[in-house]
Design an enzyme around this catalytic site. Sequence first.
Site, short mmCIF file in Angstrom:
data_model
loop_
_atom_site.label_atom_id
_atom_site.label_comp_id
_atom_site.label_asym_id
_atom_site.label_seq_id
_atom_site.Cartn_x
_atom_site.Cartn_y
_atom_site.Cartn_z
N HIS A 65 0.87 -1.17 0.00
CA HIS A 65 0.00 0.00 0.00
C HIS A 65 0.91 1.23 0.00
CE1 HIS A 65 -4.16 -1.68 1.20
NE2 HIS A 65 -3.45 -2.62 0.63
N GLU A 68 1.15 4.13 1.43
CA GLU A 68 1.66 4.71 2.68
C GLU A 68 2.83 3.89 3.22
OE1 GLU A 68 -1.38 3.82 1.86
OE2 GLU A 68 -2.92 4.82 3.04
N CYS A 126 -6.76 2.95 4.27
CA CYS A 126 -7.67 1.81 4.41
C CYS A 126 -7.84 1.46 5.88
CB CYS A 126 -7.17 0.61 3.60
SG CYS A 126 -5.61 -0.08 4.16
N CYS A 143 -3.77 0.20 6.86
CA CYS A 143 -2.92 1.40 6.92
C CYS A 143 -3.34 2.31 8.07
CB CYS A 143 -2.95 2.15 5.59
SG CYS A 143 -2.11 1.24 4.28
ZN LIG Z 1 -3.86 0.82 2.87
#
Ligand SMILES: [Zn+2]
Length: 406
Positions: free
Chosen positions: A100, A102, A150, A221
């Site tokens: 992801h 981040e 997320c 995240c």
């Molecule tokens: Zn994420």
Amino acid sequence: MGDYLPSKAILGKVMKNSASVMIPPHEMELHDRVATVTMTKLAELLLQTPEALVGRKVVAAIVMTDNNNNLSRVVSLGTGNRCVHGNKITEDGTVLHDSHAEILAKRGFKRYLYALLVHDPLCLLNKGEDEKFRFKPHITFHLYISVAPCGDGALFVPSDGTSGNGCRGDEHNPIFNKPQTQALMRAKQENGEGTVPIMVDEVGQTYDGIVHGGRLRIMSCSDKICMWNVVGLQGALLSQVFQPIYLKSITCGDLFNPGHLSRALCCRIDLKREPLSRSLPPGYRVNHPDFGVPKIQTTRGVEKARSYCMNWTMGDSEPEITDGSTGLTLKSIGKPEGPSRLCKRKLLWYHRSIISDKSTTMKTYKMYKLDADDYNLAKEAFRQRMMEQNYGSWIRMPQEMERFTG
Ligand SMILES: [Zn+2]
Ligand SMILES: [Zn+2]
């Protein structure tokens, strides 16, 4: 790639009367500045990326600001929204589990810190009495995310509460009106298909279980950023060399809602109990960043079908393209797929070559992590707190995956 070309993403941002006027980034408001330097860097990197791999992406960046002159620069950037398939995991630290955006940006930030330990041309670092480095007070770090992270920070509908333009770290007003679903920790799904809640009595995952078809579970995240707001961005290994490094602000391009973001990324830690900061080791605290949304247009939307990811750290001559579902770099002409420069094994290599006693060749990645006493205390206090508040238990990666040596 129209969405990312400077003509649309950068030039058409600030309007004065009816004419378009470019305001230099250093004169912009912080969240516009963070978004602008990120979009500019992204456009630059996409020009170096094969056309077939360019598409709408989730983007994240760590931006450094020098508050003496308001100058901001991207120090690391990541794009992606995938996790590795369970059957691709290995025990040697060469595979990226979580791609992801981040998480890639944060791993790139560690590469930036290692590079700075070798060469600090702008004299950004100071050494404290504890012999650990810290950034000079006028240097701050900011996270840009193109969409709410997320997990808990992205789980809301407009009727859940009002939004706003932003809030300072000392003015957080978290929304907590649905205790049965809000504030819970959640795990990512492999194919970028959202997150699922984790139960308090969730059992740990095993290496064989995952390799033989079990679902790999990785923390969302929102949960990971929430933990960074306790333990810092530098991670376990670098906590031996740096004081914890906290985010001064988070700029969120889309699905921005400060009430939900503040709950998910910091305020849920202390929602029902006394401040956790009181029980953390010296130098550690619960950090509440400033939240804001840029007024300028940024990237929106995601291509769900694609698993390509990109990473870049200040000093890299080009972006690295990886496949989030294999956790490896892409195969290209004359180049096989292979470990990313962000994988744990490479980070351990940087650590050993820059910091560590080179004679301890048999020391594993896990052993280096265990050395970080204060970091581990802070991390454990955070996990314990989340569990006590019935938000779920933190899912760890199987132990086998951290036993490799550099
Ligand atoms: Zn994420
Ligand atoms: Zn907060």
